[in-house]
Design a protein around this motif. Structure first.
Motif, PDB file in Angstrom:
ATOM      1  N   PRO A  63       0.815  -1.218   0.000  1.00 23.56           N
ATOM      2  CA  PRO A  63       0.000   0.000   0.000  1.00 23.56           C
ATOM      3  C   PRO A  63       0.848   1.268   0.000  1.00 23.56           C
ATOM      4  CG  PRO A  63      -0.097  -1.087   2.138  1.00 23.56           C
ATOM      5  CD  PRO A  63       0.597  -2.031   1.202  1.00 23.56           C
ATOM      6  N   VAL A  64       2.017   1.207   0.628  1.00 26.63           N
ATOM      7  CA  VAL A  64       2.897   2.372   0.649  1.00 26.63           C
ATOM      8  C   VAL A  64       3.481   2.634  -0.728  1.00 26.63           C
ATOM      9  CG1 VAL A  64       5.041   3.317   1.585  1.00 26.63           C
ATOM     10  CG2 VAL A  64       3.444   2.105   3.090  1.00 26.63           C
ATOM     11  N   ALA A  65       4.041   1.595  -1.356  1.00 30.91           N
ATOM     12  CA  ALA A  65       4.648   1.759  -2.678  1.00 30.91           C
ATOM     13  C   ALA A  65       3.611   2.174  -3.711  1.00 30.91           C
ATOM     14  CB  ALA A  65       5.346   0.470  -3.108  1.00 30.91           C
ATOM     15  N   SER A  82      12.308  18.341  -9.528  1.00 22.20           N
ATOM     16  CA  SER A  82      11.316  18.056  -8.489  1.00 22.20           C
ATOM     17  C   SER A  82      10.893  16.591  -8.511  1.00 22.20           C
ATOM     18  CB  SER A  82      10.086  18.950  -8.669  1.00 22.20           C
ATOM     19  OG  SER A  82      10.427  20.314  -8.516  1.00 22.20           O
ATOM     20  N   MET A  83      10.736  16.044  -9.722  1.00 19.90           N
ATOM     21  CA  MET A  83      10.352  14.632  -9.820  1.00 19.90           C
ATOM     22  C   MET A  83      11.472  13.726  -9.325  1.00 19.90           C
ATOM     23  SD  MET A  83       7.250  14.424 -10.638  1.00 19.90           S
ATOM     24  CE  MET A  83       7.339  12.635 -10.527  1.00 19.90           C
ATOM     25  N   LEU A  84      12.725  14.057  -9.601  1.00 21.14           N
ATOM     26  CA  LEU A  84      13.830  13.236  -9.108  1.00 21.14           C
ATOM     27  C   LEU A  84      13.904  13.267  -7.582  1.00 21.14           C
ATOM     28  CD1 LEU A  84      16.609  14.075 -11.743  1.00 21.14           C
ATOM     29  CD2 LEU A  84      15.218  11.994 -11.579  1.00 21.14           C
ATOM     30  N   GLU A  85      13.667  14.443  -7.000  1.00 22.31           N
ATOM     31  CA  GLU A  85      13.642  14.540  -5.547  1.00 22.31           C
ATOM     32  C   GLU A  85      12.485  13.718  -4.965  1.00 22.31           C
ATOM     33  OE1 GLU A  85      15.732  15.790  -3.465  1.00 22.31           O
ATOM     34  OE2 GLU A  85      17.082  16.724  -4.927  1.00 22.31           O
ATOM     35  N   MET A  86      11.336  13.806  -5.620  1.00 20.69           N
ATOM     36  CA  MET A  86      10.187  13.033  -5.174  1.00 20.69           C
ATOM     37  C   MET A  86      10.476  11.534  -5.257  1.00 20.69           C
ATOM     38  SD  MET A  86       6.254  13.189  -6.629  1.00 20.69           S
ATOM     39  CE  MET A  86       6.336  14.978  -6.665  1.00 20.69           C
ATOM     40  N   GLU A  87      11.116  11.130  -6.344  1.00 20.95           N
ATOM     41  CA  GLU A  87      11.472   9.730  -6.539  1.00 20.95           C
ATOM     42  C   GLU A  87      12.406   9.244  -5.430  1.00 20.95           C
ATOM     43  OE1 GLU A  87      14.360   7.844  -9.741  1.00 20.95           O
ATOM     44  OE2 GLU A  87      12.441   8.422 -10.658  1.00 20.95           O
ATOM     45  N   SER A  88      13.425  10.027  -5.107  1.00 19.75           N
ATOM     46  CA  SER A  88      14.378   9.650  -4.060  1.00 19.75           C
ATOM     47  C   SER A  88      13.685   9.507  -2.708  1.00 19.75           C
ATOM     48  CB  SER A  88      15.497  10.686  -3.957  1.00 19.75           C
ATOM     49  OG  SER A  88      16.232  10.776  -5.150  1.00 19.75           O
ATOM     50  N   PHE A 139      11.785   1.594   0.813  1.00 27.84           N
ATOM     51  CA  PHE A 139      12.835   0.707   1.327  1.00 27.84           C
ATOM     52  C   PHE A 139      12.603   0.344   2.795  1.00 27.84           C
ATOM     53  CE2 PHE A 139      16.079   1.974  -2.050  1.00 27.84           C
ATOM     54  CZ  PHE A 139      16.214   0.690  -2.553  1.00 27.84           C
ATOM     55  N   SER A 140      11.977   1.234   3.538  1.00 29.50           N
ATOM     56  CA  SER A 140      11.845   1.055   4.991  1.00 29.50           C
ATOM     57  C   SER A 140      10.650   0.192   5.386  1.00 29.50           C
ATOM     58  CB  SER A 140      11.716   2.420   5.667  1.00 29.50           C
ATOM     59  OG  SER A 140      10.454   2.999   5.393  1.00 29.50           O
ATOM     60  N   THR A 141       9.816  -0.231   4.410  1.00 26.27           N
ATOM     61  CA  THR A 141       8.581  -0.926   4.758  1.00 26.27           C
ATOM     62  C   THR A 141       8.803  -2.416   5.011  1.00 26.27           C
ATOM     63  OG1 THR A 141       8.032  -1.362   2.430  1.00 26.27           O
ATOM     64  CG2 THR A 141       7.206   0.689   3.397  1.00 26.27           C
ATOM     65  N   GLU A 201       9.920  -8.274   3.449  1.00 24.85           N
ATOM     66  CA  GLU A 201       9.376  -9.622   3.268  1.00 24.85           C
ATOM     67  C   GLU A 201       9.447 -10.060   1.811  1.00 24.85           C
ATOM     68  OE1 GLU A 201       5.321 -12.285   3.988  1.00 24.85           O
ATOM     69  OE2 GLU A 201       5.466 -10.263   4.870  1.00 24.85           O
ATOM     70  N   ALA A 202       9.185  -9.127   0.887  1.00 26.65           N
ATOM     71  CA  ALA A 202       9.234  -9.463  -0.535  1.00 26.65           C
ATOM     72  C   ALA A 202      10.632  -9.885  -0.955  1.00 26.65           C
ATOM     73  CB  ALA A 202       8.772  -8.270  -1.366  1.00 26.65           C
ATOM     74  N   VAL A 203      11.661  -9.196  -0.457  1.00 25.53           N
ATOM     75  CA  VAL A 203      13.045  -9.549  -0.768  1.00 25.53           C
ATOM     76  C   VAL A 203      13.389 -10.921  -0.187  1.00 25.53           C
ATOM     77  CG1 VAL A 203      15.456  -8.950  -0.342  1.00 25.53           C
ATOM     78  CG2 VAL A 203      13.826  -7.173  -1.007  1.00 25.53           C
ATOM     79  N   GLN A 204      12.942 -11.165   1.040  1.00 24.50           N
ATOM     80  CA  GLN A 204      13.236 -12.456   1.665  1.00 24.50           C
ATOM     81  C   GLN A 204      12.559 -13.597   0.912  1.00 24.50           C
ATOM     82  OE1 GLN A 204      15.474 -12.766   4.276  1.00 24.50           O
ATOM     83  NE2 GLN A 204      15.333 -14.894   3.576  1.00 24.50           N
ATOM     84  N   ARG A 205      11.330 -13.355   0.463  1.00 21.46           N
ATOM     85  CA  ARG A 205      10.631 -14.369  -0.324  1.00 21.46           C
ATOM     86  C   ARG A 205      11.375 -14.655  -1.624  1.00 21.46           C
ATOM     87  NH1 ARG A 205       5.006 -15.580   0.037  1.00 21.46           N
ATOM     88  NH2 ARG A 205       4.171 -15.072   2.098  1.00 21.46           N
ATOM     89  N   PHE A 206      11.900 -13.606  -2.248  1.00 20.25           N
ATOM     90  CA  PHE A 206      12.680 -13.800  -3.474  1.00 20.25           C
ATOM     91  C   PHE A 206      13.908 -14.662  -3.194  1.00 20.25           C
ATOM     92  CE2 PHE A 206      16.181 -12.487  -6.232  1.00 20.25           C
ATOM     93  CZ  PHE A 206      15.638 -12.737  -7.486  1.00 20.25           C
ATOM     94  N   LYS A 207      14.598 -14.366  -2.106  1.00 19.80           N
ATOM     95  CA  LYS A 207      15.799 -15.138  -1.754  1.00 19.80           C
ATOM     96  C   LYS A 207      15.453 -16.586  -1.443  1.00 19.80           C
ATOM     97  CE  LYS A 207      18.380 -11.208   0.147  1.00 19.80           C
ATOM     98  NZ  LYS A 207      18.950 -10.617   1.395  1.00 19.80           N
ATOM     99  N   ASP A 208      14.292 -16.797  -0.811  1.00 15.47           N
ATOM    100  CA  ASP A 208      13.878 -18.146  -0.432  1.00 15.47           C
ATOM    101  C   ASP A 208      13.125 -18.872  -1.542  1.00 15.47           C
ATOM    102  OD1 ASP A 208      14.978 -17.631   2.037  1.00 15.47           O
ATOM    103  OD2 ASP A 208      13.058 -17.104   2.978  1.00 15.47           O
TER     104      ASP A 208
END
Length: 263
Positions: free
Chosen positions: A205-207, A225-231, A238-240, A245-252
């Motif tokens: 939901p955040v992304a 402004s868009m590049l700043e918004m993107e960053s 990244f903090s969610t 969990e999605a990265v861990q699922r990919f690794k597993d």
């Protein structure tokens, strides 16, 4: 169907809310009661984080025929401006809603009905769907946000075509113009809309909210402004917990949390 002008329902399992315009005998024309109900419902959805996606549809065989002409007894410029300005609160909230919005269009989507459909992220239509900006026929201009949405979706030249000629387009042409995402048989329309909404509701939901709001601003904001918004958005994403969990699922080598296409 109940006697309410607008029906509101939420699927507790998927978090998908449904708003159904419920004046089928009037082709779901937007009278005062529906406008007030839409404002209240969209405000409630905006505040309710358990709602993960929204489906807009019409009761019967039509989506929405636009404003109810029988109630348009406007006597002054001030009264006319106030009438439309009252719509803009909930139209703006709907366009800016940080969750997926799917419009399921059958039959007519005329005037404000077409504009309402354009507030969605994805428009599904049946082969018998018909879209039109008929305002020139009655000496009016598009409303419900169409001056913002229409040229962004179909391009300026096509927007001028649709507004100035007030011609009707079918589902196939609307899809070629970019206004329709998918054409679906009438008896499968509601189920397909719910299916797509449920699939998108499973995304972060955040992304999703960050991406939607950035895209909504991208055509009217400068590069820096868009590049700043993107960053900033990526830093938040990244903090969610979803990302971790999605990265861990990919690794597993497990199934991803979010899957597309919805099928």
């Amino acid at each position: 169907m109940s006697d309410d002008a607008l029906l509101y329902d939420v699927d507790a399992d998927t978090g998908v809310a449904t708003l159904t315009l419920n004046r089928p005998r009037q082709k779901n024309a937007l009278d005062a009661s529906i406008r007030v109900a839409l404002r209240e419902a969209i405000y409630a959805i905006r505040q309710d984080r358990s709602v993960r996606a929204l489906v807009l549809c019409g009761a019967g065989e039509d989506f929405c025929s636009g404003g109810d002409l029988r109630g348009m007894n406007v006597q002054s410029a001030e009264e006319g401006r106030n009438r439309i300005d009252d719509l803009h609160g909930w139209v703006g909230m709907l366009l800016d809603l940080d969750r997926p919005v799917i419009a399921a269009v059958d039959g007519v989507a005329y005037g404000a009905g077409f504009s309402l459909a354009l507030t969605a992220d994805f428009v599904l239509a049946t082969p018998r769907a018909r879209f039109c900006m008929p305002f020139m026929k009655i000496g009016l201009v598009p409303d419900c946000g169409a001056f913002y949405t229409l040229p962004r979706i179909v391009g300026m030249a096509r927007a001028k075509d649709l507004v100035f000629t007030a011609r009707e387009v079918g589902a196939d042409e609307a899809q070629r113009l970019g206004a329709v995402f998918e054409i679906v048989a009438p008896d499968a329309l509601r189920a397909r809309a719910m299916q797509i909404a449920a699939s998108l509701a499973s995304a972060s939901p955040v992304a999703f909210g960050l991406a939607k709001r950035a895209l909504n601003q991208s055509l009217s904001v400068d590069l820096r402004s868009m590049l700043e918004m993107e960053s900033a958005a990526q830093g938040i994403a990244f903090s969610t917990a979803f990302h971790r969990e999605a990265v861990q699922r990919f690794k597993d080598k497990q199934a991803p949390l979010f899957q597309w296409p919805a099928a």
